[in-house]
Scaffold this motif. Structure first.
Motif, mmCIF file in Angstrom:
data_model
loop_
_atom_site.group_PDB
_atom_site.id
_atom_site.type_symbol
_atom_site.label_atom_id
_atom_site.label_comp_id
_atom_site.label_asym_id
_atom_site.label_seq_id
_atom_site.Cartn_x
_atom_site.Cartn_y
_atom_site.Cartn_z
ATOM 1 N N GLY A 1 2.068 12.601 -14.753
ATOM 2 C CA GLY A 1 1.194 11.985 -15.976
ATOM 3 C C GLY A 1 0.027 13.582 -16.196
ATOM 4 O O GLY A 1 -0.107 13.930 -17.305
ATOM 5 N N GLY A 2 -0.040 14.079 -15.320
ATOM 6 C CA GLY A 2 -1.093 15.740 -14.999
ATOM 7 C C GLY A 2 -0.075 16.553 -15.333
ATOM 8 O O GLY A 2 -0.852 17.280 -16.268
ATOM 9 N N ARG B 1 0.572 -1.110 -0.317
ATOM 10 C CA ARG B 1 -0.293 -0.134 -0.261
ATOM 11 C C ARG B 1 0.684 1.411 -0.174
ATOM 12 O O ARG B 1 0.567 2.721 -0.832
ATOM 13 C CB ARG B 1 -1.085 -0.112 1.348
ATOM 14 N N VAL B 2 2.242 1.711 1.123
ATOM 15 C CA VAL B 2 2.715 2.592 0.196
ATOM 16 C C VAL B 2 3.474 2.517 -0.398
ATOM 17 O O VAL B 2 3.527 3.842 -1.225
ATOM 18 C CB VAL B 2 3.687 2.607 2.100
ATOM 19 N N VAL B 3 3.795 1.590 -1.070
ATOM 20 C CA VAL B 3 4.730 1.576 -2.644
ATOM 21 C C VAL B 3 4.459 2.586 -3.452
ATOM 22 O O VAL B 3 3.811 3.111 -3.891
ATOM 23 C CB VAL B 3 5.282 0.111 -2.737
ATOM 24 N N LEU C 1 1.355 9.354 -6.785
ATOM 25 C CA LEU C 1 1.636 9.783 -6.073
ATOM 26 C C LEU C 1 2.622 10.274 -7.608
ATOM 27 O O LEU C 1 1.592 11.474 -8.429
ATOM 28 C CB LEU C 1 2.245 10.345 -5.269
ATOM 29 N N ALA C 2 3.415 10.068 -8.514
ATOM 30 C CA ALA C 2 4.369 9.503 -9.140
ATOM 31 C C ALA C 2 3.276 9.727 -10.503
ATOM 32 O O ALA C 2 3.403 10.571 -11.751
ATOM 33 C CB ALA C 2 5.493 8.769 -9.362
ATOM 34 N N LEU D 1 -7.034 7.710 -10.193
ATOM 35 C CA LEU D 1 -5.849 7.203 -9.925
ATOM 36 C C LEU D 1 -6.441 7.188 -8.223
ATOM 37 O O LEU D 1 -5.564 6.291 -7.282
ATOM 38 C CB LEU D 1 -4.860 8.600 -10.404
ATOM 39 N N ALA D 2 -6.703 8.801 -7.994
ATOM 40 C CA ALA D 2 -7.246 8.550 -6.352
ATOM 41 C C ALA D 2 -8.614 7.366 -5.856
ATOM 42 O O ALA D 2 -8.679 6.539 -5.264
ATOM 43 C CB ALA D 2 -7.668 9.951 -6.633
#
Length: 186
Positions: free
Chosen positions: A82-83, A68-70, A76-77, A98-99
């Protein structure tokens, strides 16, 4: 600096509303509760562990937490880089996809009916793809995936009981986010 200031203000706010010892006790209880939720091993949740459990395996709690952390940092990356590659409204659609996907796939207590949170993202991307002649087939595929998430678990309940959605929903979410990611990166 704004995020740090906002987080500090948010953390300090409860102290304005209640006794100091009560707030500290509740903060420790929250941490304990989050740890307990992170080690769920019941086969009734539709996160990535639901896919693993469908094959009779179990992810150890520590491994699940690290995944989950990775995945959080990878999400986020993906948003950060991508954004920058797409303009509005695709940027906002990318963030929502993504969210919602991260929340559904990596929350250890995601229920099958929670995937309604992902439905607007799937609908927006399907509509966008259907409006583009080159992506029309993919738009139909996303719409079909969303419909399958809503309809198949009920149709297949006599064969699989309630367990079908526990791996179907996360699997369709992974396929969806990979499709959308392909569009963002190419």
């Amino acid at each position: 600096w704004r995020m740090v200031a906002g987080a500090a203000a948010l953390a300090a706010f409860p102290f304005l509303c209640a006794n100091y010892s009560y707030v500290i006790k509740e903060d420790f209880e929250m941490i304990r509760h989050l740890q307990a939720c992170a080690s769920v091993t019941e086969n009734r949740f539709a996160d990535v562990a639901g896919i693993v459990r469908a094959f009779g395996w179990e992810l150890p709690t520590v491994v699940s937490q690290w995944i989950r952390v990775v995945a959080g940092f990878a999400t986020l990356a993906a948003w950060w880089f991508g954004g920058k590659r797409v303009s509005e409204p695709l940027r906002g659609m990318w963030l929502y996809a993504l969210a919602a996907s991260y929340l559904m796939l990596f929350n250890p207590m995601t229920e099958a009916n929670s995937y309604v949170i992902l439905a607007p993202a799937m609908g927006c991307w399907a509509a966008w793809a259907l409006g583009d002649r080159e992506r029309r087939l993919a738009g139909f595929m996303i719409a079909g995936m969303a419909l399958s998430m809503g309809l198949l678990p009920n149709l297949l309940r006599p064969l699989f009981g309630n367990s079908f959605a526990l791996y179907w929903h996360p699997t369709m979410t992974i396929v969806f986010v990979l499709m959308v990611g392909h569009w963002v990166w190419h």
